[in-house]
Design an enzyme around this catalytic site. Sequence first.
Site, PDB file in Angstrom:
ATOM      1  N   ASP A  46     -17.336  27.010 -32.327  1.00  0.00           N
ATOM      2  CA  ASP A  46     -16.878  27.632 -33.615  1.00  0.00           C
ATOM      3  C   ASP A  46     -16.449  26.715 -34.784  1.00  0.00           C
ATOM      4  O   ASP A  46     -17.142  26.844 -35.956  1.00  0.00           O
ATOM      5  CB  ASP A  46     -15.800  28.634 -33.319  1.00  0.00           C
ATOM      6  CG  ASP A  46     -16.339  29.755 -32.898  1.00  0.00           C
ATOM      7  OD1 ASP A  46     -17.338  30.281 -33.277  1.00  0.00           O
ATOM      8  OD2 ASP A  46     -15.702  30.532 -32.245  1.00  0.00           O
ATOM      9  N   GLU A  69     -15.232  33.040 -40.278  1.00  0.00           N
ATOM     10  CA  GLU A  69     -14.303  33.737 -39.236  1.00  0.00           C
ATOM     11  C   GLU A  69     -13.198  32.757 -38.999  1.00  0.00           C
ATOM     12  O   GLU A  69     -12.327  33.176 -38.515  1.00  0.00           O
ATOM     13  CB  GLU A  69     -15.140  33.913 -37.761  1.00  0.00           C
ATOM     14  CG  GLU A  69     -14.275  34.598 -36.909  1.00  0.00           C
ATOM     15  CD  GLU A  69     -15.135  34.807 -35.673  1.00  0.00           C
ATOM     16  OE1 GLU A  69     -14.562  36.040 -35.186  1.00  0.00           O
ATOM     17  OE2 GLU A  69     -16.191  34.393 -35.383  1.00  0.00           O
ATOM     18  N   ASP A 140     -20.545  33.714 -39.522  1.00  0.00           N
ATOM     19  CA  ASP A 140     -19.917  33.736 -38.084  1.00  0.00           C
ATOM     20  C   ASP A 140     -20.818  32.802 -37.374  1.00  0.00           C
ATOM     21  O   ASP A 140     -21.899  32.580 -36.957  1.00  0.00           O
ATOM     22  CB  ASP A 140     -20.293  35.130 -37.368  1.00  0.00           C
ATOM     23  CG  ASP A 140     -19.571  35.224 -36.193  1.00  0.00           C
ATOM     24  OD1 ASP A 140     -19.039  34.233 -35.681  1.00  0.00           O
ATOM     25  OD2 ASP A 140     -19.472  36.540 -35.774  1.00  0.00           O
ATOM     26  N   ILE A 142     -20.361  31.236 -34.166  1.00  0.00           N
ATOM     27  CA  ILE A 142     -20.912  31.664 -32.724  1.00  0.00           C
ATOM     28  C   ILE A 142     -20.427  33.190 -32.840  1.00  0.00           C
ATOM     29  O   ILE A 142     -19.261  33.587 -32.432  1.00  0.00           O
ATOM     30  CB  ILE A 142     -20.237  30.980 -31.533  1.00  0.00           C
ATOM     31  CG1 ILE A 142     -20.680  29.465 -31.950  1.00  0.00           C
ATOM     32  CG2 ILE A 142     -20.641  31.474 -30.482  1.00  0.00           C
ATOM     33  CD1 ILE A 142     -20.038  28.781 -30.648  1.00  0.00           C
ATOM     34  N   ASP A 143     -21.553  33.972 -32.946  1.00  0.00           N
ATOM     35  CA  ASP A 143     -21.270  35.367 -32.734  1.00  0.00           C
ATOM     36  C   ASP A 143     -21.959  35.941 -31.385  1.00  0.00           C
ATOM     37  O   ASP A 143     -22.889  35.318 -30.845  1.00  0.00           O
ATOM     38  CB  ASP A 143     -22.255  36.207 -33.709  1.00  0.00           C
ATOM     39  CG  ASP A 143     -22.135  37.951 -33.754  1.00  0.00           C
ATOM     40  OD1 ASP A 143     -20.995  38.341 -33.221  1.00  0.00           O
ATOM     41  OD2 ASP A 143     -22.904  38.230 -34.022  1.00  0.00           O
ATOM     42  N   THR A 145     -19.504  35.289 -28.388  1.00  0.00           N
ATOM     43  CA  THR A 145     -18.930  34.124 -27.705  1.00  0.00           C
ATOM     44  C   THR A 145     -19.015  34.127 -26.133  1.00  0.00           C
ATOM     45  O   THR A 145     -19.228  33.201 -25.530  1.00  0.00           O
ATOM     46  CB  THR A 145     -17.133  33.897 -27.804  1.00  0.00           C
ATOM     47  OG1 THR A 145     -16.573  35.178 -27.515  1.00  0.00           O
ATOM     48  CG2 THR A 145     -17.190  33.604 -29.149  1.00  0.00           C
ATOM     49  N   SER A 263     -24.006  39.789 -29.507  1.00  0.00           N
ATOM     50  CA  SER A 263     -24.193  39.158 -30.861  1.00  0.00           C
ATOM     51  C   SER A 263     -25.302  39.915 -31.545  1.00  0.00           C
ATOM     52  O   SER A 263     -25.761  41.140 -31.190  1.00  0.00           O
ATOM     53  CB  SER A 263     -24.462  37.748 -30.552  1.00  0.00           C
ATOM     54  OG  SER A 263     -26.172  37.776 -30.532  1.00  0.00           O
ATOM     55  N   LYS A 266     -29.048  41.452 -31.295  1.00  0.00           N
ATOM     56  CA  LYS A 266     -29.487  42.774 -31.239  1.00  0.00           C
ATOM     57  C   LYS A 266     -30.260  43.280 -32.473  1.00  0.00           C
ATOM     58  O   LYS A 266     -31.286  43.939 -32.486  1.00  0.00           O
ATOM     59  CB  LYS A 266     -28.541  43.617 -30.730  1.00  0.00           C
ATOM     60  CG  LYS A 266     -27.758  43.491 -29.456  1.00  0.00           C
ATOM     61  CD  LYS A 266     -26.814  44.769 -29.238  1.00  0.00           C
ATOM     62  CE  LYS A 266     -25.311  44.481 -29.896  1.00  0.00           C
ATOM     63  NZ  LYS A 266     -24.669  43.260 -29.477  1.00  0.00           N
ATOM     64  N   ARG A 280     -23.039  51.138 -32.517  1.00  0.00           N
ATOM     65  CA  ARG A 280     -21.668  50.363 -32.155  1.00  0.00           C
ATOM     66  C   ARG A 280     -20.865  51.161 -32.765  1.00  0.00           C
ATOM     67  O   ARG A 280     -20.452  51.437 -34.095  1.00  0.00           O
ATOM     68  CB  ARG A 280     -21.970  48.987 -33.049  1.00  0.00           C
ATOM     69  CG  ARG A 280     -20.592  48.079 -32.698  1.00  0.00           C
ATOM     70  CD  ARG A 280     -20.603  46.784 -33.401  1.00  0.00           C
ATOM     71  NE  ARG A 280     -19.469  46.122 -33.517  1.00  0.00           N
ATOM     72  CZ  ARG A 280     -19.223  45.065 -32.479  1.00  0.00           C
ATOM     73  NH1 ARG A 280     -20.265  44.795 -31.796  1.00  0.00           N
ATOM     74  NH2 ARG A 280     -17.972  44.590 -32.393  1.00  0.00           N
ATOM     75  N   ASP A 293     -20.032  40.320 -39.198  1.00  0.00           N
ATOM     76  CA  ASP A 293     -20.800  40.803 -38.193  1.00  0.00           C
ATOM     77  C   ASP A 293     -21.869  41.757 -38.387  1.00  0.00           C
ATOM     78  O   ASP A 293     -22.726  41.803 -37.375  1.00  0.00           O
ATOM     79  CB  ASP A 293     -19.804  41.716 -37.168  1.00  0.00           C
ATOM     80  CG  ASP A 293     -18.848  40.803 -36.303  1.00  0.00           C
ATOM     81  OD1 ASP A 293     -19.329  39.601 -36.108  1.00  0.00           O
ATOM     82  OD2 ASP A 293     -17.748  41.114 -36.349  1.00  0.00           O
TER      83      ASP A 293
END
Length: 356
Positions: A46, A69, A140, A142-143, A145, A263, A266, A280, A293
């Site tokens: 990250d 982030e 972001d 690393i979306d 994790t 992440s 999608k 979501r 996000d």
Amino acid sequence: MSYAAEKQVAIAAVRRACILTSSVFNNLVKNETLTKEDASPVTVGDFAAQAVVNTILGRAFPNDPIVGEEDAADLRGDAATALRTRIVELANATLTAKLEAGEKEEWGLGPSGQQTTEQLLNIIDKGKHEGKAERMWTLDPIDGTKGFLRGEQYAVCLSLIVKTEGRTRVQLGVIGCPNLPSDLSNPSSPRGGIFVAVRGEGAYELPLHDPFSAPGRRLSIPKLTTDNLNLLESVEKAHSKLSFNEVVAKELGITKPPTRMDSQAKYAALARGDGGVYLRMPTGTGYREKIWDHAPGSLLVEEAGGKVTDSRGEDLRFDLGRDLGENYGVIVAGEGVHSSVLDAVKRALAKEKQGQ
């Protein structure tokens, strides 16, 4: 207006960050230098990825704020010496790697791109912006994790948000998906892609390791009906109310099993036709989605012929700070079925309220 320069910089930044995070996985997770239960590989990846992307953005567009982030507060104390050293080593190794096609030395890349520890900590901290500006980037690094730690889906996500004609909207979105198969139905197909969209110019999938070699594959969501839909949803139950999704699927008559991945991969999958709907819904009261996000993914889907709203049918708000404000839930679907999905979500919410 054209965002050609911003697009070139963003693709180069995401590509370098993807190479860095893949290296972290292969060296720290896959080889079990650190255990998979240990969060350290994610922390290293990250911070180092944010340092790389922020360096490139800071050199190319020094006046642009970044909404990221991470911040470097926890890296500055004596207790973080080993972690800080590893992050600095990784970031510098990535920045100083030879220039590739489409990259420029003035972005802080190449053999002269070495940074001091303090410079890298300060550039990580550039991501602390409050999220209210006429023009700003979201990041972001690393979306997803847990997907990253499993060697499954995660993404490096970058967007440019600009206020024009009194409206704040995402104008550029870039998502790097190092582990996404080129054919989702064939897990052994080649992996890795960069997905990019500029408002009004369409959405494209580019090869991860050589994104400037060709225009890429233009993405278009197929014209689906409720008869052949399936849901894209999170792997982790804590991230979205999967039981609610089951109710919505029944309302729509969906019989296909959901496709689950971590992440903003999608968003990328949906934009090229893998699955028809991404839902979501919040798992608890008071939760607010973060702008990083959804900003790049929402534009990617819109430019591929989809629609993105909250569960009330309202546009996502990217002008209220670091989160989406009062937007409740996120509904992503092809233009032709979005209204049907939205109606199903409203019926499911009514049933939930009645305790059915």
